[in-house]
Design a protein around this motif. Structure first.
Motif, short mmCIF file in Angstrom:
data_model
loop_
_atom_site.label_atom_id
_atom_site.label_comp_id
_atom_site.label_asym_id
_atom_site.label_seq_id
_atom_site.Cartn_x
_atom_site.Cartn_y
_atom_site.Cartn_z
N MET A 1 0.78 -1.04 0.00
CA MET A 1 -0.16 0.12 0.16
C MET A 1 1.00 0.99 -0.11
N SER A 2 0.35 2.05 -0.80
CA SER A 2 1.42 3.29 -0.58
C SER A 2 1.06 4.06 -0.14
N LYS A 3 1.58 5.88 0.41
CA LYS A 3 1.67 6.52 1.14
C LYS A 3 0.14 7.65 0.74
N ARG A 4 -0.28 6.74 -0.65
CA ARG A 4 -1.17 8.39 -0.78
C ARG A 4 -2.80 7.48 -0.70
N THR A 5 -2.71 6.10 -0.30
CA THR A 5 -4.37 5.46 0.23
C THR A 5 -3.89 5.06 1.19
N LYS A 6 -4.99 4.35 2.32
CA LYS A 6 -4.83 3.77 3.54
C LYS A 6 -5.54 2.48 2.75
N TYR A 7 -5.80 2.23 1.55
CA TYR A 7 -7.01 1.18 1.09
C TYR A 7 -6.54 0.52 0.43
N THR A 8 -6.17 -0.97 0.78
CA THR A 8 -6.04 -1.83 -0.66
C THR A 8 -7.05 -1.67 -1.30
N ALA A 9 -6.61 -2.52 -2.77
CA ALA A 9 -7.97 -2.80 -3.47
C ALA A 9 -9.88 -3.01 -2.58
N GLU A 10 -8.84 -4.31 -1.92
CA GLU A 10 -9.68 -5.56 -1.52
C GLU A 10 -10.06 -4.99 -0.44
N GLU A 11 -9.89 -4.02 0.42
CA GLU A 11 -10.24 -2.72 1.49
C GLU A 11 -11.38 -1.63 1.03
N LYS A 12 -10.94 -1.66 -0.40
CA LYS A 12 -11.71 -0.44 -1.06
C LYS A 12 -12.81 -1.65 -1.52
N LEU A 13 -13.35 -2.41 -2.10
CA LEU A 13 -14.28 -3.85 -2.40
C LEU A 13 -15.09 -4.11 -1.65
N LYS A 14 -14.09 -3.90 0.10
CA LYS A 14 -15.25 -4.86 1.06
C LYS A 14 -16.27 -3.61 1.19
N ILE A 15 -15.28 -2.20 1.24
CA ILE A 15 -16.10 -0.69 1.94
C ILE A 15 -17.06 -0.74 0.46
N TYR A 47 -14.68 0.97 -10.18
CA TYR A 47 -15.42 -0.41 -9.91
C TYR A 47 -15.84 -0.97 -11.40
N GLU A 48 -17.37 -0.15 -11.48
CA GLU A 48 -17.82 -0.64 -12.71
C GLU A 48 -17.30 -0.87 -13.63
N LYS A 49 -16.27 0.17 -13.92
CA LYS A 49 -15.65 -0.01 -15.10
C LYS A 49 -14.41 -1.35 -15.00
N GLN A 50 -13.97 -1.38 -14.15
CA GLN A 50 -12.66 -2.38 -14.43
C GLN A 50 -13.04 -2.49 -13.82
N GLY A 51 -13.53 -3.54 -12.94
CA GLY A 51 -13.78 -4.31 -11.44
C GLY A 51 -12.66 -4.16 -10.59
N ILE A 52 -12.35 -5.07 -10.24
CA ILE A 52 -11.07 -5.29 -8.75
C ILE A 52 -9.66 -4.32 -8.97
N GLU A 53 -9.47 -4.66 -9.96
CA GLU A 53 -7.71 -4.08 -11.07
C GLU A 53 -8.35 -1.81 -10.83
N GLY A 54 -9.71 -1.67 -11.45
CA GLY A 54 -9.81 -0.52 -11.65
C GLY A 54 -9.82 0.32 -9.82
N LEU A 55 -9.88 -0.67 -9.00
CA LEU A 55 -9.55 -0.02 -7.52
C LEU A 55 -8.47 -0.04 -6.89
N ARG A 56 -7.25 -1.14 -8.14
CA ARG A 56 -5.71 -0.49 -7.34
C ARG A 56 -5.60 0.62 -7.85
#
Length: 120
Positions: A1-15, A47-56
């Motif tokens: 996880m980078s310094k720019r976001t505190k959530y991983t793609a998986e955590e974003k999906l969970k939200i 997420y709607e456009k690219q699925g989980i990859e869009g959240l990375r």
């Protein structure tokens, strides 16, 4: 996880799934996870456009041509489109990128993004 976001793609999906599967408002959800509602909507659209990859999180700068930057700024200055409409239309990474272009447009000429440079 980078310094720019505190959530991983998986955590974003969970939200996102928590909102979709529960009877909780976006305001409540954003309060719980300490995110802006604009961030929530950005994740949702990605997420709607690219699925989980869009959240990375992207590890590279997105490049924009001078022509695209000028067209986006002129569309905004026309008053016919909102910032959000324009970032969707031109697939700009964020509202703040477009706002920066608008601010710089009146002060100096816009340039295309070169390799290894930020979106100026």
């Amino acid at each position: 996880m980078s310094k720019r976001t505190k959530y991983t793609a998986e955590e974003k999906l969970k939200i996102l799934m928590e909102y979709q599967n529960n009877y909780i408002s976006i305001v409540e959800l954003c309060g719980i996870y300490e995110i802006y509602y604009t961030t929530f909507y950005k994740w949702k659209k990605q997420y709607e456009k690219q699925g989980i990859e869009g959240l990375r999180e992207s590890r590279t700068w997105k490049k924009y041509s001078k022509r695209l930057k000028e067209a986006a700024v002129l569309d905004y200055l026309s008053g016919n489109y909102s910032l959000r409409d324009i970032i969707d239309k031109y697939e700009i990474s964020s509202v703040s990128v477009l706002e920066r272009w608008v601010n710089r447009y009146s002060h100096r000429e816009l340039k295309g993004t070169r390799k290894g440079m930020s979106n100026l």
